[in-house]
Design an enzyme around this catalytic site. Structure first.
Site, mmCIF file in Angstrom:
data_model
loop_
_atom_site.group_PDB
_atom_site.id
_atom_site.type_symbol
_atom_site.label_atom_id
_atom_site.label_comp_id
_atom_site.label_asym_id
_atom_site.label_seq_id
_atom_site.Cartn_x
_atom_site.Cartn_y
_atom_site.Cartn_z
ATOM 1 N N HIS A 101 -4.526 -17.599 19.189
ATOM 2 C CA HIS A 101 -3.595 -18.443 18.446
ATOM 3 C C HIS A 101 -2.241 -18.395 19.147
ATOM 4 O O HIS A 101 -1.950 -17.467 19.907
ATOM 5 C CB HIS A 101 -3.450 -17.948 17.018
ATOM 6 C CG HIS A 101 -4.652 -18.186 16.170
ATOM 7 N ND1 HIS A 101 -4.601 -18.140 14.798
ATOM 8 C CD2 HIS A 101 -5.939 -18.469 16.477
ATOM 9 C CE1 HIS A 101 -5.789 -18.390 14.293
ATOM 10 N NE2 HIS A 101 -6.628 -18.583 15.304
ATOM 11 N N GLU B 228 0.720 -17.627 18.075
ATOM 12 C CA GLU B 228 1.516 -16.435 17.798
ATOM 13 C C GLU B 228 1.033 -15.237 18.601
ATOM 14 O O GLU B 228 1.853 -14.457 19.110
ATOM 15 C CB GLU B 228 1.457 -16.094 16.303
ATOM 16 C CG GLU B 228 2.019 -17.166 15.404
ATOM 17 C CD GLU B 228 0.982 -18.150 14.872
ATOM 18 O OE1 GLU B 228 1.163 -18.645 13.754
ATOM 19 O OE2 GLU B 228 -0.008 -18.442 15.590
ATOM 20 N N CYS C 63 -1.360 -17.857 10.080
ATOM 21 C CA CYS C 63 -2.564 -17.502 9.323
ATOM 22 C C CYS C 63 -2.526 -16.017 8.988
ATOM 23 O O CYS C 63 -1.599 -15.298 9.371
ATOM 24 C CB CYS C 63 -3.812 -17.849 10.137
ATOM 25 S SG CYS C 63 -4.066 -16.779 11.571
ATOM 26 N N CYS D 60 -2.527 -13.807 12.228
ATOM 27 C CA CYS D 60 -1.241 -13.834 12.921
ATOM 28 C C CYS D 60 -0.149 -13.156 12.109
ATOM 29 O O CYS D 60 0.708 -12.475 12.665
ATOM 30 C CB CYS D 60 -0.871 -15.266 13.279
ATOM 31 S SG CYS D 60 -1.972 -15.963 14.540
#
Length: 156
Positions: free
Chosen positions: A58, A60, A88, A91
């Site tokens: 992801h 992040e 999410c 993260c």
């Protein structure tokens, strides 16, 4: 914690949007992220799950990894993470573990949000590290890139 003017917040979020655009060019879900420490970007990331075939890539996570290398420490104290969409659960956990002080995100993530929408991991008093959260910076722009992506995907 760093203090930012509205102009600075919009500048850094526009940098996160540039990262989201990089994802979009690779047909990834367009989420982008930058990490700022002492007024400088120390980490950048964009979704790369499809490209790298790794579930955890992801925006992040990529930005945290780069910031760790730039700063030379796993602790990203006194740093701010700017991300186009609410982090999410995974993260949000990584943000807390990295000891990031502040998260500023553009648009909410009603289906997977871990920073206020579904869960509130970043400010949960049961955890040993809490993160200050601000939402809505360039919200319309951040939401639009996602809406356009999913609209095109459904048309295919």
């Amino acid at each position: 914690m760093q203090e930012f003017t509205q102009e600075e917040k919009e500048f850094f979020m526009s940098e996160a949007l540039k990262e989201a655009q990089r994802s979009l060019e690779k047909e990834e879900i367009p989420i982008g992220c930058v990490i700022v420490k002492d007024g400088q970007i120390v980490g950048r990331g964009h979704n790369a799950r499809e490209e790298e075939n790794k579930a955890i890539l992801h925006a992040e996570i990529m930005a945290i990894n780069q910031a760790n290398e730039t700063v030379g420490n796993w602790r990203l104290l006194d740093s701010t993470l700017f991300v186009t969409i609410e982090p999410c659960v995974m993260c949000s956990g990584a943000i807390g573990l990295a000891r990031i002080s502040q998260v500023i995100y553009g648009a909410k993530n009603a289906k997977f949000g871990g920073a206020g929408s579904l869960y509130d991991i970043l400010t949960d008093s049961r955890l040993n590290h809490r993160v200050e959260v601000e939402t809505g910076v360039l919200e319309a722009n951040c939401a639009q890139i996602m809406q356009d992506f999913f609209r095109k995907r459904r048309q295919k």
